[in-house]
Design a protein around this motif. Structure first.
Motif, PDB file in Angstrom:
ATOM      1  N   LEU A   1       0.819  -1.208   0.000  1.00  0.00           N
ATOM      2  CA  LEU A   1       0.000   0.000   0.000  1.00  0.00           C
ATOM      3  C   LEU A   1       0.854   1.259   0.000  1.00  0.00           C
ATOM      4  O   LEU A   1       0.386   2.348   0.294  1.00  0.00           O
ATOM      5  N   ASN A   2       2.151   1.099  -0.309  1.00  0.00           N
ATOM      6  CA  ASN A   2       3.034   2.267  -0.452  1.00  0.00           C
ATOM      7  C   ASN A   2       3.139   3.100   0.815  1.00  0.00           C
ATOM      8  O   ASN A   2       3.097   4.324   0.767  1.00  0.00           O
ATOM      9  N   ILE A   3       3.252   2.464   1.950  1.00  0.00           N
ATOM     10  CA  ILE A   3       3.511   3.235   3.164  1.00  0.00           C
ATOM     11  C   ILE A   3       4.911   3.815   3.054  1.00  0.00           C
ATOM     12  O   ILE A   3       5.862   3.105   2.749  1.00  0.00           O
ATOM     13  N   PHE A   4       4.992   5.085   3.297  1.00  0.00           N
ATOM     14  CA  PHE A   4       6.206   5.850   3.083  1.00  0.00           C
ATOM     15  C   PHE A   4       7.252   5.533   4.136  1.00  0.00           C
ATOM     16  O   PHE A   4       6.974   4.908   5.136  1.00  0.00           O
ATOM     17  N   GLN A   5       8.463   5.990   3.903  1.00  0.00           N
ATOM     18  CA  GLN A   5       9.573   5.699   4.816  1.00  0.00           C
ATOM     19  C   GLN A   5       9.321   6.257   6.206  1.00  0.00           C
ATOM     20  O   GLN A   5       8.805   7.356   6.366  1.00  0.00           O
ATOM     21  N   LYS A   6       9.700   5.467   7.202  1.00  0.00           N
ATOM     22  CA  LYS A   6       9.512   5.902   8.582  1.00  0.00           C
ATOM     23  C   LYS A   6      10.564   6.928   8.987  1.00  0.00           C
ATOM     24  O   LYS A   6      11.683   6.907   8.502  1.00  0.00           O
ATOM     25  N   LYS A   7      10.177   7.809   9.894  1.00  0.00           N
ATOM     26  CA  LYS A   7      11.096   8.814  10.400  1.00  0.00           C
ATOM     27  C   LYS A   7      11.531   8.423  11.811  1.00  0.00           C
ATOM     28  O   LYS A   7      10.743   7.887  12.575  1.00  0.00           O
ATOM     29  N   LYS A   8      12.768   8.686  12.150  1.00  0.00           N
ATOM     30  CA  LYS A   8      13.259   8.372  13.486  1.00  0.00           C
ATOM     31  C   LYS A   8      12.659   9.355  14.483  1.00  0.00           C
ATOM     32  O   LYS A   8      12.716  10.560  14.307  1.00  0.00           O
ATOM     33  N   THR A   9      12.077   8.830  15.550  1.00  0.00           N
ATOM     34  CA  THR A   9      11.419   9.676  16.526  1.00  0.00           C
ATOM     35  C   THR A   9      11.378   8.968  17.870  1.00  0.00           C
ATOM     36  O   THR A   9      11.414   7.740  17.940  1.00  0.00           O
TER      37      THR A   9
ATOM     38  N   ARG B   1      -8.269   3.529   2.463  1.00  0.00           N
ATOM     39  CA  ARG B   1      -8.955   4.670   3.080  1.00  0.00           C
ATOM     40  C   ARG B   1      -8.332   5.017   4.428  1.00  0.00           C
ATOM     41  O   ARG B   1      -8.191   6.194   4.776  1.00  0.00           O
ATOM     42  N   VAL B   2      -7.967   4.006   5.206  1.00  0.00           N
ATOM     43  CA  VAL B   2      -7.367   4.239   6.524  1.00  0.00           C
ATOM     44  C   VAL B   2      -5.992   4.884   6.382  1.00  0.00           C
ATOM     45  O   VAL B   2      -5.629   5.798   7.136  1.00  0.00           O
ATOM     46  N   ILE B   3      -5.231   4.436   5.420  1.00  0.00           N
ATOM     47  CA  ILE B   3      -3.864   4.923   5.258  1.00  0.00           C
ATOM     48  C   ILE B   3      -3.806   6.321   4.649  1.00  0.00           C
ATOM     49  O   ILE B   3      -2.892   7.101   4.944  1.00  0.00           O
ATOM     50  N   LYS B   4      -4.771   6.678   3.827  1.00  0.00           N
ATOM     51  CA  LYS B   4      -4.698   7.929   3.073  1.00  0.00           C
ATOM     52  C   LYS B   4      -4.473   9.171   3.945  1.00  0.00           C
ATOM     53  O   LYS B   4      -3.627  10.026   3.610  1.00  0.00           O
ATOM     54  N   PRO B   5      -5.184   9.366   5.078  1.00  0.00           N
ATOM     55  CA  PRO B   5      -4.930  10.568   5.893  1.00  0.00           C
ATOM     56  C   PRO B   5      -3.490  10.661   6.378  1.00  0.00           C
ATOM     57  O   PRO B   5      -2.931  11.761   6.483  1.00  0.00           O
ATOM     58  N   PHE B   6      -2.875   9.526   6.679  1.00  0.00           N
ATOM     59  CA  PHE B   6      -1.473   9.523   7.118  1.00  0.00           C
ATOM     60  C   PHE B   6      -0.555   9.875   5.953  1.00  0.00           C
ATOM     61  O   PHE B   6       0.391  10.645   6.110  1.00  0.00           O
ATOM     62  N   HIS B   7      -0.841   9.303   4.803  1.00  0.00           N
ATOM     63  CA  HIS B   7      -0.022   9.594   3.628  1.00  0.00           C
ATOM     64  C   HIS B   7      -0.114  11.068   3.260  1.00  0.00           C
ATOM     65  O   HIS B   7       0.902  11.714   2.973  1.00  0.00           O
ATOM     66  N   ASP B   8      -1.332  11.610   3.288  1.00  0.00           N
ATOM     67  CA  ASP B   8      -1.518  13.022   2.935  1.00  0.00           C
ATOM     68  C   ASP B   8      -0.784  13.950   3.900  1.00  0.00           C
ATOM     69  O   ASP B   8      -0.277  15.006   3.500  1.00  0.00           O
ATOM     70  N   ALA B   9      -0.744  13.565   5.196  1.00  0.00           N
ATOM     71  CA  ALA B   9      -0.100  14.411   6.212  1.00  0.00           C
ATOM     72  C   ALA B   9       1.392  14.152   6.334  1.00  0.00           C
ATOM     73  O   ALA B   9       2.105  14.908   6.995  1.00  0.00           O
ATOM     74  N   GLY B  10       1.883  13.086   5.708  1.00  0.00           N
ATOM     75  CA  GLY B  10       3.287  12.726   5.882  1.00  0.00           C
ATOM     76  C   GLY B  10       3.568  12.135   7.241  1.00  0.00           C
ATOM     77  O   GLY B  10       4.686  12.224   7.765  1.00  0.00           O
ATOM     78  N   ALA B  11       2.562  11.493   7.853  1.00  0.00           N
ATOM     79  CA  ALA B  11       2.703  10.885   9.187  1.00  0.00           C
ATOM     80  C   ALA B  11       3.039   9.404   9.028  1.00  0.00           C
ATOM     81  O   ALA B  11       2.290   8.663   8.401  1.00  0.00           O
ATOM     82  N   PRO B  12       4.169   8.951   9.570  1.00  0.00           N
ATOM     83  CA  PRO B  12       4.602   7.567   9.342  1.00  0.00           C
ATOM     84  C   PRO B  12       3.747   6.543  10.081  1.00  0.00           C
ATOM     85  O   PRO B  12       3.299   6.768  11.207  1.00  0.00           O
ATOM     86  N   ILE B  13       3.529   5.419   9.431  1.00  0.00           N
ATOM     87  CA  ILE B  13       2.808   4.287  10.014  1.00  0.00           C
ATOM     88  C   ILE B  13       3.817   3.182  10.302  1.00  0.00           C
ATOM     89  O   ILE B  13       4.602   2.811   9.427  1.00  0.00           O
ATOM     90  N   HIS B  14       3.792   2.691  11.528  1.00  0.00           N
ATOM     91  CA  HIS B  14       4.687   1.580  11.879  1.00  0.00           C
ATOM     92  C   HIS B  14       4.090   0.244  11.443  1.00  0.00           C
ATOM     93  O   HIS B  14       4.789  -0.609  10.889  1.00  0.00           O
ATOM     94  N   ALA B  15       2.793   0.044  11.709  1.00  0.00           N
ATOM     95  CA  ALA B  15       2.175  -1.245  11.386  1.00  0.00           C
ATOM     96  C   ALA B  15       0.659  -1.094  11.364  1.00  0.00           C
ATOM     97  O   ALA B  15       0.088  -0.195  11.992  1.00  0.00           O
ATOM     98  N   LEU B  16       0.036  -1.993  10.650  1.00  0.00           N
ATOM     99  CA  LEU B  16      -1.409  -2.212  10.725  1.00  0.00           C
ATOM    100  C   LEU B  16      -1.590  -3.583  11.353  1.00  0.00           C
ATOM    101  O   LEU B  16      -0.980  -4.558  10.899  1.00  0.00           O
ATOM    102  N   THR B  17      -2.430  -3.682  12.372  1.00  0.00           N
ATOM    103  CA  THR B  17      -2.570  -4.954  13.055  1.00  0.00           C
ATOM    104  C   THR B  17      -3.988  -5.074  13.613  1.00  0.00           C
ATOM    105  O   THR B  17      -4.866  -4.274  13.301  1.00  0.00           O
ATOM    106  N   THR B  18      -4.200  -6.089  14.421  1.00  0.00           N
ATOM    107  CA  THR B  18      -5.499  -6.298  15.056  1.00  0.00           C
ATOM    108  C   THR B  18      -5.338  -6.198  16.571  1.00  0.00           C
ATOM    109  O   THR B  18      -4.226  -6.270  17.105  1.00  0.00           O
ATOM    110  N   GLU B  19      -6.461  -6.053  17.244  1.00  0.00           N
ATOM    111  CA  GLU B  19      -6.437  -5.905  18.693  1.00  0.00           C
ATOM    112  C   GLU B  19      -5.758  -7.094  19.369  1.00  0.00           C
ATOM    113  O   GLU B  19      -5.002  -6.935  20.334  1.00  0.00           O
TER     114      GLU B  19
END
Length: 320
Positions: A10-18, A150-168
């Motif tokens: 899903l083209n999750i962008f590169q993570k930033k060190k934080t 749809r879930v990923i798009k707001p993060f991609h638009d804001a440039g906010a890195p996603i570490h993982a998608l998972t379940t509870e």
């Protein structure tokens, strides 16, 4: 083996060190956030939030709000997908395709999952414990690609890195810090089927949804005392029996409970009267700070700590 739904496709962008990480839990009626910071080797809760929702569109808008309000551009976020968006099934391990598993699995399980194979994203785990005398089973998880985008798009638009998608389930399993001691976890959210897990060494050994338990959240004390907790007690006992007899495991000592609403303490008391294991409210002792953070946020806490390796210690002999 990955324990998260695949994100690279899903083209999750590169993570930033934080130093910050965040956990977001998408539930049927709300979106919860917990944000933590690593301070001198310990994890400090530096903020939490909730946005009420009733539709998928509102949930996506809530994600946009939380990203901006809590500056998630400076944090790595793990997102817990709602249980009603994730389907699962089991296959004999021998039936798994040998090559390009995630690409071919949708067609293998298309008759078992209510998502079109063209729109299906799959991942799978080999269960660490298998019933004696039966074919080894593999748990397969599936979710709609369209929904994930749809879930990923707001993060991609804001440039906010996603570490993982998972379940509870996986987020909760990662919170376990006791070595070689199985623990049962019962979670009940509003408008959701309950989730019952047995975890050991941060691995899910047993997991199932329990239907028709949501009403327990809104019962009166009298209703709970007059048998309102019986169904939950029966399901917990059945799960313990299966784990100990079919999977040939040592007795479970503790059951942990997290329930929204005002009945959690009452339910713990009721279960302790009938179950052979000690039932407790699930602790939030993996985090420092924010003493008003309650156990209803436990999934978001697990997500916030998902990228942080938690130390596993041998169970104390006097623990009960």
């Amino acid at each position: 083996m990955s324990l998260t739904l695949p994100t690279s496709i899903l083209n999750i962008f590169q993570k930033k060190k934080t130093n910050f990480s965040a956990g977001i839990s998408i539930l049927p009626d709300k979106v919860q956030l917990v944000k933590v910071e690593s301070v001198n080797g310990s994890m400090q809760c530096v903020g939490f939030d909730v946005v009420s929702t009733t539709t998928d569109d509102q949930a996506i808008t809530a994600l946009e709000t939380l990203i901006n309000k809590h500056q998630l551009v400076s944090a790595e976020t793990t997102i817990i997908l709602p249980a009603n968006k994730v389907e699962s099934t089991q296959l004999d391990t021998s039936e798994l395709p040998d090559r390009e598993v995630t690409a071919t699995l949708p067609w293998k399980i298309k008759e078992l999952i209510n998502i079109a194979p063209q729109d299906m994203v799959c991942d799978y785990i080999d269960m660490p414990l298998q019933p004696t005398g039966q074919q080894p089973k593999t748990q397969v998880l599936a979710v709609s690609r369209t929904y994930l985008e749809r879930v990923i798009k707001p993060f991609h638009d804001a440039g906010a890195p996603i570490h993982a998608l998972t379940t509870e389930q996986f987020a909760l399993a990662k919170l376990q810090t006791t070595q070689d001691a199985a623990q049962l976890i019962f979670i009940q959210h509003h408008k959701s089927d309950a989730i019952l897990l047995i975890v050991k060494n941060q691995q899910i050994c047993f997991a199932r949804k329990i239907r028709n338990t949501a009403a327990t959240i809104d019962m009166t004390p009298e209703q709970l005392q007059m048998g309102g907790s019986d169904m939950i007690a029966i399901e917990i006992q059945r799960s313990i029996d299966y784990f100990e007899s079919q999977l040939k495991q040592p007795p479970i000592k503790n059951a942990f409970l997290a329930m929204e609403g005002n009945n959690a303490d009452l339910l713990v008391d009721a279960l302790n009267q009938v179950l052979p294991v000690k039932t407790k409210l699930i602790p939030l002792d993996n985090l420092d700070g924010q003493s008003d953070l309650d156990s209803s946020y436990i999934a978001a806490v697990g997500a916030a700590l998902y990228s942080q390796p938690l130390k596993i210690a041998v169970e104390a002999k006097n623990e009960n």
